[in-house]
Design a protein around this motif. Structure first.
Motif: not given
Lengths: 278, 361
Positions: A164, A168, A171, A233, B340-341, B343-344
């Motif tokens: 993937r 995050a 972007y 996300i 977000s990091e 979750e990633n």
């Protein structure tokens, strides 16, 4: 209002110079315009670019909202809001719907913005290619030739190695199918909100001395691949306070035994949902 | 139960109150006056003026007091003030040949017209803590008498240039670049580079200059001359059309003499690295001269191999107000991006653990 300073701190000649840069930026969506950024009384990295953009477009009848991490009550948001209350005497608000100008760091509000609103982003690194090519002279050439294969390859390598895309936040996006642009370090979750947004989006990078813009209703596409489409996300939970299952959430650690709750990062959105429910 | 954090506004006010108290220190001790700072912390004041790029001893002393002695914070305060001032235009080039010399030394000649003048220098002091200074009320030191300085003190670089051994700098009529008005662009001309270096961080330039001496960049420098003293600033008001003296400033100038083997168009000769700093800033002027020369590699057809020769690297990272802002901004909240990091990386770990498990089965 503070005496001894011009309205909104900057002198009128400086504001005119910045407005010219903004006009150029609007005319070429996503293209970075160098401008003579001034030294501000707040440190570089604290939003000097956004502050200069806001100072150049704000008028006495504007209503300003400032958010950092989506919240109005974070210390830096408070500090910038106070700065404008002090040097411009303008009305400030915490309600997204009431603001004519919203200055933001790291988020786009959850509530959809309107044509009569302007969103001003604070930008640390305007150059989306800087991790791949640190030389500014070289990245300018790459933009001129729309030579963005390097970025696609980087994303491809992520997919090949990790399954993937590893980015995050901040972007990369293509603006109006021409310029590769840094959306500023907003979570990728917010990227889709930029696409064809009715509000004008302005980006100010003070230390790097660049301004760029996305005019209203301009297409903004997050880079991806046909077989690996872009995915926004968010933490797969509901907000503990308002119950939202669609907003971007912050994870708050409540103890040292793994306890945590998830709450909306957009404090105004969360608050208004709770008020409506009550 | 989690309660949304509020009260940032009150916390900011309380923090600033505490800061003010820390700055004052023990109220039983007398408060520092700006005159004391300007007179007794002269080199700190000089550094703040140089990096704040504003020649005003009183304001620099105030900035130092307000910044609790932090030179970079003080330079930042001074710059934020400076940027609000009107800009009248560019002064005439300083004539450092006409300097009222307080110090002037050359490492390339044993003696030369105008002589070697040590002046007020730390050189040759033995770095032994002077406990007499700890006791207050010591009798003031006196400035040794010297003859009134009317002699012309020619610049070493000029002596060499007359013999054709030192490359002449091109004379330009154009106003120099002003980085406080226009953003840095590349290729950066010499005036932009020199302005950037003159405002640049002393420590950064010192390290870069040092690196050129240790093989990172092919430097063969000699100190042609260091001079420090007072020069007249002249300005030509458009309505007059001729230059008038508007004041005097103290500066330190360093001219490094560097070997140059020549190119297709130029015979072998010496080339110059130039440093000029407000006040008494010898270390900075010397480091600046080394870096200025290193940055000329490209125009002189030398191979660019070292950090000090890379104009983008040097000029984009020399400014300590920019640098400290961007480094220190990392302490601002970044939790949205971090989320977000998180979750990633959780998703990537789940993928990886799944693959590992499959491989094990």
């Amino acid at each position: 209002m503070e005496q001894g300073y011009n309205f909104a701190y900057l002198d009128e000649a400086t504001k005119r110079m910045i407005r010219r840069a903004i006009l150029k930026a609007v005319a070429i969506p996503g293209h970075q315009i160098p401008f003579g950024a001034r030294e501000m009384p707040l440190p570089y990295g604290w939003g000097t670019g956004g502050i200069q953009v806001t100072a150049s477009i704000i008028g006495p009848n504007d209503t300003l909202k400032v958010i950092d991490q989506g919240a109005d009550d974070t210390t830096n948001a408070i500090s910038i809001r106070r700065f404008f209350a002090r040097v411009a005497g303008v009305a400030t608000t915490e309600h997204t719907a009431e603001a004519s100008i919203i200055q933001t760091r790291h988020r786009i509000p959850e509530r959809a913005l309107r044509e009569d609103q302007i969103l001003v982003y604070q930008v640390p690194m305007p150059e989306p290619l800087f991790r791949l090519e640190p030389r500014v002279a070289e990245t300018r050439r790459m933009h001129a030739l729309a030579e963005y294969g390097l970025m696609q390859v980087r994303l491809y390598e992520d997919i090949a190695r990790l399954g993937r895309i590893g980015t995050a936040y901040n972007y990369p996006v293509m603006v109006n199918a021409r310029y590769l642009m840094s959306p500023s370090p907003i979570p990728a979750f917010d990227n889709p909100k930029m696409d064809r947004m009715p509000a004008l989006q302005l980006f100010g990078a003070g230390r790097e001395k660049r301004i760029y813009a996305v005019p209203p209703y301009t297409p903004v596409k997050s880079l991806d691949f046909d077989d690996h489409p872009f995915r926004a996300i968010r933490a797969p939970h509901a907000c503990t306070l308002c119950g939202s299952t669609s907003s971007y959430l912050d994870e708050v650690v409540t103890d040292d035994r793994g306890g945590r709750v998830f709450v909306c990062s957009d404090t105004d959105y969360c608050q208004s949902r709770r008020e409506k429910a009550a | 139960m989690y309660v949304a954090v509020k009260g940032g506004e009150a916390a900011i006010d309380a923090a600033h109150g505490w800061l003010a108290a820390e700055r004052r220190g023990d109220p039983a001790l007398p408060e520092l006056t700006l005159d004391q700072i300007a007179q007794q912390m002269t080199l700190a004041v000089d550094r703040v003026m140089a990096e704040g790029s504003c020649y005003d001893r009183g304001l620099a002393a105030l900035a130092l007091k307000q910044a609790r002695g932090d030179a970079i914070e003080a330079a930042f305060l001074l710059r934020a003030y400076r940027t609000t001032l009107a800009r009248f235009g560019a002064a005439e080039p300083l004539d450092t040949g006409g300097m009222r010399i307080a110090r002037r030394i050359s490492a390339t000649y044993k003696d030369l017209p105008g002589g070697q003048v040590l002046g007020p220098t730390f050189d040759y002091t033995h770095r032994l803590l002077d406990f007499a200074l700890a006791a207050e009320g010591a009798p003031p030191a006196t400035v040794p008498e010297r003859e009134a300085d009317t002699a012309v003190v020619p610049r070493v670089a000029e002596l060499l240039a007359r013999e054709g051994l030192m490359q002449r700098e091109p004379q330009g009529e154009a106003e120099p670049t002003d980085l406080t008005r226009d953003p840095l662009t590349f290729p950066a001309d010499r005036s932009a580079r020199l302005q950037n270096l003159a405002r640049g961080d002393e420590g950064f330039l010192l390290g870069l200059g040092y690196s050129t001496q240790r093989g990172y960049g092919n430097a063969h420098p000699f100190v042609g001359e260091i001079r420090q003293g007072r020069v007249t600033v002249e300005f030509t008001p458009p309505e007059l059309g001729f230059p008038i003296a508007i004041g005097e400033i103290d500066v330190t100038e360093c001219q490094m003499v560097n070997q140059f083997k020549g190119s297709l168009t130029e015979p072998p000769q010496f080339t110059r690295g130039y440093g000029l700093v407000f006040g008494h800033g010898e270390r900075k002027a010397m480091a600046m001269a080394l870096v200025d020369r290193a940055l000329r590699a490209e125009e002189l057809g030398e191979e660019v191999t070292a950090p000090a020769q890379d104009a983008e690297f040097v000029l984009y990272h020399s400014d300590n107000v920019e640098a400290t802002g961007f480094v220190e901004h990392l302490k601002l909240p970044h939790y949205v991006d971090f989320q977000s990091e998180l979750e990633n990386i959780r998703a990537m770990r789940a993928d990886a653990m799944g693959a590992l498990k499959q491989a094990a089965e």
